[in-house]
Design an enzyme around this catalytic site. Structure first.
Site, short mmCIF file in Angstrom:
data_model
loop_
_atom_site.label_atom_id
_atom_site.label_comp_id
_atom_site.label_asym_id
_atom_site.label_seq_id
_atom_site.Cartn_x
_atom_site.Cartn_y
_atom_site.Cartn_z
N LEU A 33 10.19 6.24 -22.23
CA LEU A 33 8.79 5.83 -22.19
C LEU A 33 7.99 6.55 -21.11
O LEU A 33 8.49 6.82 -20.02
CB LEU A 33 8.71 4.31 -21.96
N HIS A 34 6.73 6.84 -21.44
CA HIS A 34 5.79 7.45 -20.50
C HIS A 34 4.51 6.64 -20.50
O HIS A 34 4.42 5.59 -21.18
CB HIS A 34 5.55 8.93 -20.86
N HIS A 37 3.15 5.25 -23.82
CA HIS A 37 3.76 4.01 -24.33
C HIS A 37 3.28 2.80 -23.53
O HIS A 37 3.05 1.74 -24.09
CB HIS A 37 5.29 4.08 -24.21
N ASP A 152 0.14 10.54 -32.57
CA ASP A 152 0.83 10.77 -33.85
C ASP A 152 -0.12 10.34 -34.96
O ASP A 152 0.07 9.30 -35.60
CB ASP A 152 2.14 9.98 -33.88
N LEU A 186 0.54 13.37 -23.52
CA LEU A 186 1.84 12.88 -23.07
C LEU A 186 2.76 12.69 -24.27
O LEU A 186 2.35 12.18 -25.31
CB LEU A 186 1.68 11.56 -22.32
N SER A 187 3.98 13.15 -24.12
CA SER A 187 4.97 13.06 -25.19
C SER A 187 6.36 13.06 -24.56
O SER A 187 6.59 13.74 -23.55
CB SER A 187 4.85 14.29 -26.11
N SER A 188 7.27 12.32 -25.19
CA SER A 188 8.65 12.32 -24.68
C SER A 188 9.22 13.73 -24.72
O SER A 188 10.08 14.09 -23.91
CB SER A 188 9.51 11.40 -25.53
O1 PAF Z 1 6.45 7.04 -32.83
C1 PAF Z 1 7.65 6.72 -32.67
O2 PAF Z 1 8.15 6.61 -31.54
C2 PAF Z 1 8.53 6.45 -33.89
O3 PAF Z 1 8.19 7.28 -34.94
C3 PAF Z 1 8.51 4.97 -34.33
C4 PAF Z 1 7.13 4.55 -34.79
C5 PAF Z 1 8.98 4.09 -33.20
C6 PAF Z 1 9.46 4.77 -35.52
O4 PAF Z 1 10.76 5.12 -35.19
#
Ligand code: PAF
Length: 285
Positions: A33-34, A37, A152, A186-188
């Site tokens: 998480l960042h 999230h 996303d 921001l992205s993992s």
């Molecule tokens: O965006 C994400 O992290 C994933 O695609 C999700 C929505 C948790 C489904 O696995």
């Protein structure tokens, strides 16, 4: 914050919250998480009395050769962040809990239309994997509302469509993309970038801003804008996957009289695939 691993424990905790008259907010994640999230959990905490988050790295949405095995698992740090953001219950199941009969014979959910093209074209099966796991998680948690990031953008459109088409009584809330100071979304997956690549990465967003600015000034030759932006991506060191201008509401290819547009892109920087998007209201004709 309580952490549960089984569906049985999850249902018991949610039944108790329901018995106390609480509204349930849900944030599904894959962990690592960042701040993006964290903002989703904070929004859920503002809108609901009882916040459930899930951490599940869903094998069904990863294609062959993608990063399923190296996807970072950072449970201890994730728990701290969830707690601080106002989460009450963390669901952290094993793969067997979600797919007890394996994935081969798993019923799938596919969402035609919005899941086609863009990431749907580059990652065959990805959105079917996302729609299937999100449907299962929704049935397990049965939330009143769920929060997803606009970063996303296509995924959010897929989830809005599935909730509507399958008559799920769940409010879907889109949360603004969180960015680093230099503009990088921001992205993992940013954690995969070397220091050198990290310095280049914000050019992806700058390219979207340049296209948005041209649209606001009245440019309408979408193909030319796309070609220029992809040439700039290449010059910066990216290998472009796609860059498209679409209707922001239904994700259909943009028409000259569309009032709400979204520019979406995916590009590779070394082995890392980055995505980003920008919503824009073009100048009226
Ligand atoms: O965006 C994400 O992290 C994933 O695609 C999700 C929505 C948790 C489904 O696995």
């Amino acid at each position: 914050m309580t952490t549960v691993k089984t569906l049985r424990e999850l249902r018991a905790a949610i039944a108790q919250a329901r018995a106390e008259g609480k509204q349930i907010g849900f944030v599904p994640t894959m962990g690592n998480l960042h701040a993006g999230h964290v903002s989703l959990v904070e929004i859920a905490a503002q809108r609901a009395d009882f916040v459930v988050a899930s951490i599940f790295v869903n094998p069904l949405q990863f294609g062959a050769g993608e990063d399923l095995d190296k996807y970072p698992r950072t449970l201890a740090a994730d728990r701290e962040k969830l707690l601080a953001a106002g989460c009450h219950l963390l669901f952290h199941p094993d793969v067997e809990e979600i797919y007890p009969h394996g994935m081969g014979d798993q019923t799938r959910v596919s969402v035609p239309g919005v899941s086609e093209g863009l990431c749907g074209a580059s990652r065959p099966g990805h959105f079917e994997g996302v729609a299937t796991v999100v449907t299962k998680l929704f049935n397990m948690v049965q939330p009143d509302l769920a929060v997803f990031g606009e970063k996303d953008y296509q995924q959010l459109a897929v989830i809005r469509a599935l909730v509507q088409d399958l008559n799920m009584p769940i409010q879907i809330i889109g949360a603004p993309t969180q960015r680093a100071e230099d503009g990088l979304a921001l992205s993992s997956r940013n954690g995969y970038l070397s220091a050198e690549q990290r310095a280049v990465a914000p050019a992806l967003y700058r390219g979207l801003q340049a296209v948005a600015e041209a649209l606001r000034r009245g440019a309408r030759d979408y193909q030319r804008l796309i070609e220029q932006a992809q040439a700039q991506q290449q010059a910066a060191g990216f290998v472009p996957d796609y860059l498209e201008i679409r209707n922001a509401v239904n994700l259909r290819p943009a028409q000259v009289d569309d009032r709400h547009l979204v520019i979406l892109t995916a590009a590779h920087l070394g082995n890392t695939r980055l995505i980003d998007n920008l919503v824009v209201e073009p100048a009226s004709q």
